[in-house]
Write a protein that holds these residues in place. Structure first.
Motif, PDB file in Angstrom:
ATOM      1  N   ALA A  74      43.921  61.919  47.607  1.00  0.00           N
ATOM      2  CA  ALA A  74      45.088  61.035  47.648  1.00  0.00           C
ATOM      3  C   ALA A  74      45.546  60.677  46.249  1.00  0.00           C
ATOM      4  O   ALA A  74      44.753  60.591  45.294  1.00  0.00           O
ATOM      5  N   ARG A  75      46.838  60.467  46.123  1.00  0.00           N
ATOM      6  CA  ARG A  75      47.397  60.022  44.856  1.00  0.00           C
ATOM      7  C   ARG A  75      47.022  58.564  44.607  1.00  0.00           C
ATOM      8  O   ARG A  75      46.933  57.771  45.524  1.00  0.00           O
ATOM      9  N   GLY A  76      46.833  58.242  43.335  1.00  0.00           N
ATOM     10  CA  GLY A  76      46.494  56.871  42.980  1.00  0.00           C
ATOM     11  C   GLY A  76      45.329  56.770  42.019  1.00  0.00           C
ATOM     12  O   GLY A  76      44.853  55.668  41.721  1.00  0.00           O
ATOM     13  N   GLY A  77      44.867  57.907  41.518  1.00  0.00           N
ATOM     14  CA  GLY A  77      43.742  57.872  40.581  1.00  0.00           C
ATOM     15  C   GLY A  77      44.080  57.136  39.299  1.00  0.00           C
ATOM     16  O   GLY A  77      43.301  56.303  38.821  1.00  0.00           O
ATOM     17  N   LYS A  78      45.256  57.420  38.735  1.00  0.00           N
ATOM     18  CA  LYS A  78      45.661  56.743  37.504  1.00  0.00           C
ATOM     19  C   LYS A  78      45.883  55.253  37.739  1.00  0.00           C
ATOM     20  O   LYS A  78      45.556  54.421  36.891  1.00  0.00           O
ATOM     21  N   ALA A  79      46.455  54.922  38.898  1.00  0.00           N
ATOM     22  CA  ALA A  79      46.674  53.508  39.215  1.00  0.00           C
ATOM     23  C   ALA A  79      45.345  52.774  39.349  1.00  0.00           C
ATOM     24  O   ALA A  79      45.201  51.627  38.895  1.00  0.00           O
ATOM     25  N   SER A  80      44.355  53.422  39.957  1.00  0.00           N
ATOM     26  CA  SER A  80      43.029  52.806  40.082  1.00  0.00           C
ATOM     27  C   SER A  80      42.393  52.592  38.717  1.00  0.00           C
ATOM     28  O   SER A  80      41.792  51.539  38.458  1.00  0.00           O
ATOM     29  N   ALA A  81      42.510  53.600  37.850  1.00  0.00           N
ATOM     30  CA  ALA A  81      41.946  53.462  36.504  1.00  0.00           C
ATOM     31  C   ALA A  81      42.623  52.332  35.738  1.00  0.00           C
ATOM     32  O   ALA A  81      41.968  51.550  35.037  1.00  0.00           O
ATOM     33  N   ALA A  82      43.955  52.226  35.857  1.00  0.00           N
ATOM     34  CA  ALA A  82      44.678  51.141  35.184  1.00  0.00           C
ATOM     35  C   ALA A  82      44.254  49.785  35.733  1.00  0.00           C
ATOM     36  O   ALA A  82      44.109  48.810  34.975  1.00  0.00           O
ATOM     37  N   ALA A  83      44.057  49.707  37.052  1.00  0.00           N
ATOM     38  CA  ALA A  83      43.629  48.439  37.660  1.00  0.00           C
ATOM     39  C   ALA A  83      42.274  48.007  37.113  1.00  0.00           C
ATOM     40  O   ALA A  83      42.066  46.833  36.775  1.00  0.00           O
ATOM     41  N   LEU A  84      41.346  48.956  37.010  1.00  0.00           N
ATOM     42  CA  LEU A  84      40.021  48.621  36.471  1.00  0.00           C
ATOM     43  C   LEU A  84      40.103  48.226  35.007  1.00  0.00           C
ATOM     44  O   LEU A  84      39.391  47.330  34.553  1.00  0.00           O
ATOM     45  N   LEU A  85      40.987  48.872  34.266  1.00  0.00           N
ATOM     46  CA  LEU A  85      41.136  48.557  32.846  1.00  0.00           C
ATOM     47  C   LEU A  85      41.681  47.143  32.646  1.00  0.00           C
ATOM     48  O   LEU A  85      41.149  46.374  31.834  1.00  0.00           O
ATOM     49  N   PHE A  86      42.714  46.769  33.377  1.00  0.00           N
ATOM     50  CA  PHE A  86      43.297  45.437  33.230  1.00  0.00           C
ATOM     51  C   PHE A  86      42.357  44.352  33.760  1.00  0.00           C
ATOM     52  O   PHE A  86      42.374  43.220  33.267  1.00  0.00           O
ATOM     53  N   ALA A  87      41.545  44.683  34.752  1.00  0.00           N
ATOM     54  CA  ALA A  87      40.638  43.686  35.330  1.00  0.00           C
ATOM     55  C   ALA A  87      39.385  43.498  34.498  1.00  0.00           C
ATOM     56  O   ALA A  87      38.658  42.516  34.690  1.00  0.00           O
ATOM     57  N   ALA A  88      39.125  44.420  33.558  1.00  0.00           N
ATOM     58  CA  ALA A  88      37.859  44.391  32.828  1.00  0.00           C
ATOM     59  C   ALA A  88      37.690  43.125  31.991  1.00  0.00           C
ATOM     60  O   ALA A  88      36.624  42.497  32.011  1.00  0.00           O
ATOM     61  N   LEU A  89      38.726  42.722  31.235  1.00  0.00           N
ATOM     62  CA  LEU A  89      38.591  41.574  30.333  1.00  0.00           C
ATOM     63  C   LEU A  89      38.331  40.270  31.087  1.00  0.00           C
ATOM     64  O   LEU A  89      37.355  39.565  30.785  1.00  0.00           O
ATOM     65  N   PRO A  90      39.159  39.892  32.071  1.00  0.00           N
ATOM     66  CA  PRO A  90      38.857  38.654  32.799  1.00  0.00           C
ATOM     67  C   PRO A  90      37.509  38.697  33.504  1.00  0.00           C
ATOM     68  O   PRO A  90      36.783  37.696  33.515  1.00  0.00           O
ATOM     69  N   LEU A  91      37.153  39.849  34.068  1.00  0.00           N
ATOM     70  CA  LEU A  91      35.883  39.941  34.779  1.00  0.00           C
ATOM     71  C   LEU A  91      34.699  39.869  33.820  1.00  0.00           C
ATOM     72  O   LEU A  91      33.666  39.279  34.149  1.00  0.00           O
ATOM     73  N   ALA A  92      34.839  40.450  32.626  1.00  0.00           N
ATOM     74  CA  ALA A  92      33.753  40.377  31.648  1.00  0.00           C
ATOM     75  C   ALA A  92      33.526  38.936  31.194  1.00  0.00           C
ATOM     76  O   ALA A  92      32.378  38.477  31.087  1.00  0.00           O
ATOM     77  N   ALA A  93      34.618  38.214  30.920  1.00  0.00           N
ATOM     78  CA  ALA A  93      34.492  36.812  30.519  1.00  0.00           C
ATOM     79  C   ALA A  93      33.884  35.978  31.646  1.00  0.00           C
ATOM     80  O   ALA A  93      33.036  35.113  31.407  1.00  0.00           O
ATOM     81  N   PHE A  94      34.314  36.252  32.870  1.00  0.00           N
ATOM     82  CA  PHE A  94      33.793  35.516  34.022  1.00  0.00           C
ATOM     83  C   PHE A  94      32.312  35.819  34.225  1.00  0.00           C
ATOM     84  O   PHE A  94      31.513  34.912  34.494  1.00  0.00           O
ATOM     85  N   ALA A  95      31.933  37.082  34.091  1.00  0.00           N
ATOM     86  CA  ALA A  95      30.528  37.464  34.266  1.00  0.00           C
ATOM     87  C   ALA A  95      29.647  36.835  33.202  1.00  0.00           C
ATOM     88  O   ALA A  95      28.520  36.395  33.480  1.00  0.00           O
TER      89      ALA A  95
END
Length: 300
Positions: A74-95
């Motif tokens: 299915a299409r959406g691999g790049k969108a998934s990678a971008a989602a993980l990239l943008f979520a990384a900073l807030p999640l790292a600070a929260f963790a």
């Protein structure tokens, strides 16, 4: 007849990217307004937690998108990678915050002297908002601090009170402490050297015409700190943590004992019932700088 294969589309991946981008910019905006602007700590924490939860959901959707790509193409691999990239900073600070919340003692007030902590010149007070009213510091809290940080102790210097106070004040300002109150600050007078002394051949070339000479401290009624509670010479101020700008109240106490001066530091987080280790970090950083400033006169 030509058969055209149409790839399925992972809606989860694209939806996750939208949520992650929104959460990322919400977190960055809240951080900037809190660190450099008017946003209060309780408000920032509320936005931060909301952004972290949204990023968690976005990461979950991104994983679904990656799974759809792997199993169905299915299409959406790049969108998934971008989602993980943008979520990384807030999640790292929260963790990081959650890790310290779980592993460090539940205390917000630390001191190098747990038996007799330095007293506040002006008791800090702040509206805790949705964080709730926090409990007073107890002996159990002090014992938890000692159990976790056994080496956190004050410093004893062989110098006089005036010299150590001047150095402690200098280091506090250099460390970014916003001074609010001082008690027992040493008074120095500029005493002029007589011309007969300056002109002597044995005088040091280019010597100063004025030399700072300690003078007796004025009576309490004449001092600017007369309205403060009596006690040992102390310095109180406010400082903010480097990354997130959480406010902390700091008091530095100096106590003269015979030929030595004992320095103790107390730090309390202004909001919440835990400081996540930031108070101890500030004390250790301050005392290292003070040791360097008074190099050569530190005692046991």
């Amino acid at each position: 007849m030509t058969v055209r294969y149409e790839r399925p589309v992972s809606r989860a991946a694209f939806f996750g990217r939208r949520i992650a981008v929104f959460s990322f910019f919400m977190f960055v905006a809240a951080w900037g307004l809190h660190r450099f602007g008017p946003l209060s700590t309780p408000s920032f924490l509320a936005v931060f937690i909301a952004a972290a939860l949204l990023c968690t959901f976005a990461a979950y959707l991104a994983v679904l998108g990656i799974g759809a790509l792997w199993f169905k193409g299915a299409r959406g691999g790049k969108a998934s990678a971008a989602a993980l990239l943008f979520a990384a900073l807030p999640l790292a600070a929260f963790a990081y915050g959650i890790s310290n919340y779980v592993n460090l003692p539940p205390i917000y007030d630390v001191s190098t002297d747990t038996a007799d902590p330095p007293g506040w010149l002006h008791v800090p007070d702040a509206d805790q908002s949705w964080l709730g009213q926090r409990r007073p510091v107890t002996a159990v809290d002090r014992q938890a601090q000692v159990a976790r940080w056994r080496d956190l102790t004050g410093r004893r210097y062989d110098g006089g009170l005036d010299r150590v106070y001047t150095a402690a004040l200098k280091v506090a300002v250099a460390q970014g402490l916003d001074l609010r109150f001082q008690r027992g600050a040493p008074e120095l007078a500029l005493q002029e050297i007589p011309e007969t002394e300056v002109g002597k051949e044995e005088a040091v070339p280019d010597a100063l015409d004025f030399v700072p000479v300690p003078i007796p401290r004025p009576a309490e009624s004449e001092r600017d700190d007369a309205g403060l509670p009596p006690g040992d010479p102390s310095i109180q101020g406010e400082q903010r943590t480097f990354a997130f700008g959480f406010r902390q109240d700091v008091v530095i106490r100096l106590r003269e004992e015979l030929e030595t001066t004992l320095v103790d530091v107390r730090v309390a987080s202004r909001y919440g019932d835990r400081d996540l280790g930031s108070g101890v970090a500030y004390i250790e950083r301050y005392l290292r700088a003070l040791d360097a400033e008074l190099l050569g006169i530190a005692g046991d």
